[in-house]
Design an enzyme around this catalytic site. Sequence first.
Site, PDB file in Angstrom:
ATOM      1  N   THR A  16       0.833  -1.219   0.220  1.00 51.43           N
ATOM      2  CA  THR A  16       0.103   0.044  -0.204  1.00 51.43           C
ATOM      3  C   THR A  16       0.969   1.216  -0.158  1.00 51.43           C
ATOM      4  O   THR A  16       0.496   2.051  -0.789  1.00 51.43           O
ATOM      5  CB  THR A  16      -0.806   0.086   1.285  1.00 51.43           C
ATOM      6  OG1 THR A  16      -1.764  -0.875   1.041  1.00 51.43           O
ATOM      7  CG2 THR A  16      -1.817   1.237   1.229  1.00 51.43           C
TER       8      THR A  16
ATOM      9  N   HIS B 178       2.113   2.160  -3.157  1.00 51.70           N
ATOM     10  CA  HIS B 178       0.897   2.623  -4.454  1.00 51.70           C
ATOM     11  C   HIS B 178       1.005   4.172  -3.967  1.00 51.70           C
ATOM     12  O   HIS B 178       0.904   4.852  -4.690  1.00 51.70           O
ATOM     13  CB  HIS B 178      -0.392   2.079  -4.030  1.00 51.70           C
ATOM     14  CG  HIS B 178      -0.647   0.591  -4.415  1.00 51.70           C
ATOM     15  ND1 HIS B 178      -0.688   0.404  -5.991  1.00 51.70           N
ATOM     16  CD2 HIS B 178      -0.611  -0.619  -4.104  1.00 51.70           C
ATOM     17  CE1 HIS B 178      -0.941  -0.608  -6.099  1.00 51.70           C
ATOM     18  NE2 HIS B 178      -0.823  -1.407  -5.030  1.00 51.70           N
TER      19      HIS B 178
END
Length: 345
Positions: A44, A47
């Site tokens: 995450t 990202h």
Amino acid sequence: MTNMMKALVKTKPEVGLWMERVPVPEVGPNDVLIRVKKSAICGTDVHIWNWDQWAQKTIPVPMVVGHEFMGEIAEVGSAVTKHHVGERVSGEGHIVCGKCRNCRAGRGHLCRNTLGVGVNRPGSFAEFVCLPEYNVVTIPDDVPDEIAAIFDPFGNAVHTALSFDLVGEDVLVTGAGPIGIMGALVAKRSGARKVVITDINPVRLDLARKLGIDHVVDASKENLADVMRSIGMTEGFDVGLEMSGAAPAFRDMIDKMNNGGKIAILGIAPAGFEIDWNKVIFKMLNLKGIYGREMFETWYKMIAFVQGGLDLAPVITHRIGIDAFRDGFEAMRSGNSGKVVMDWI
């Protein structure tokens, strides 16, 4: 204690993170302030670094990011009763509302109002992170700091792997990233008969072999059906753990499942990809989506796995000081790493 701290912040809507001086979080009556000792980089976070479409839609700027960590309690709120200053802790990164039907029924991992630490509220890539007392988890003395720092992704692996009974079952894991490898280790330790893991990344396949997974398959060079025959499998897999988010891997998993097989799906796949739903129907497969960790059953189980001798240290391939955070993100972005743990002390 100073009222300012170092933190990795998404300060601009573009690629990268920046080390900044920001205020130490304020501690409410039910909150716990944790001095972060070690933090780990999650997919995450990559990202968010890359500032991809998901990050652009999800992350408010500026935002202190990060959610995989361990540390020591520095301060507790006036109403906190279960934790004390100096305690070694980690924390559940999903903040739930406590009011919805699922929360009231003890199913907090299904809360529809979940807020993510380091996503919707300030995170743990900082000298201090503040969490509700409810989310704080005590770390026993026999669990090393760096292992506690990766309990968030280990919890994803445990939740996924233990979604179905594994005793005596043949298990296929697609995706040999850190979570996939940890899921395979949990399956093996939980009584599975055959555990097969697939990937196309040679570095990750080598890491899976290093950690002792018996059947490691390079899907770019080997046919899974041939591997199944070579290890004495006469029927399909009983349980599938989809950790890759790769459409070809998921399609191959469905094809290789036994009738009545069960698949736990953690990998986030591209929108709109096709699978053969007729195979799902006629094989009577059970598909279950997985998000996060069960609160807090998963935490108890993963602590028990570590205390019982499951060695996760080889999953950590990079150990760096926080000032070298760019090197850590480069390793993660390359796809040629296991877990990256950063030291704040």
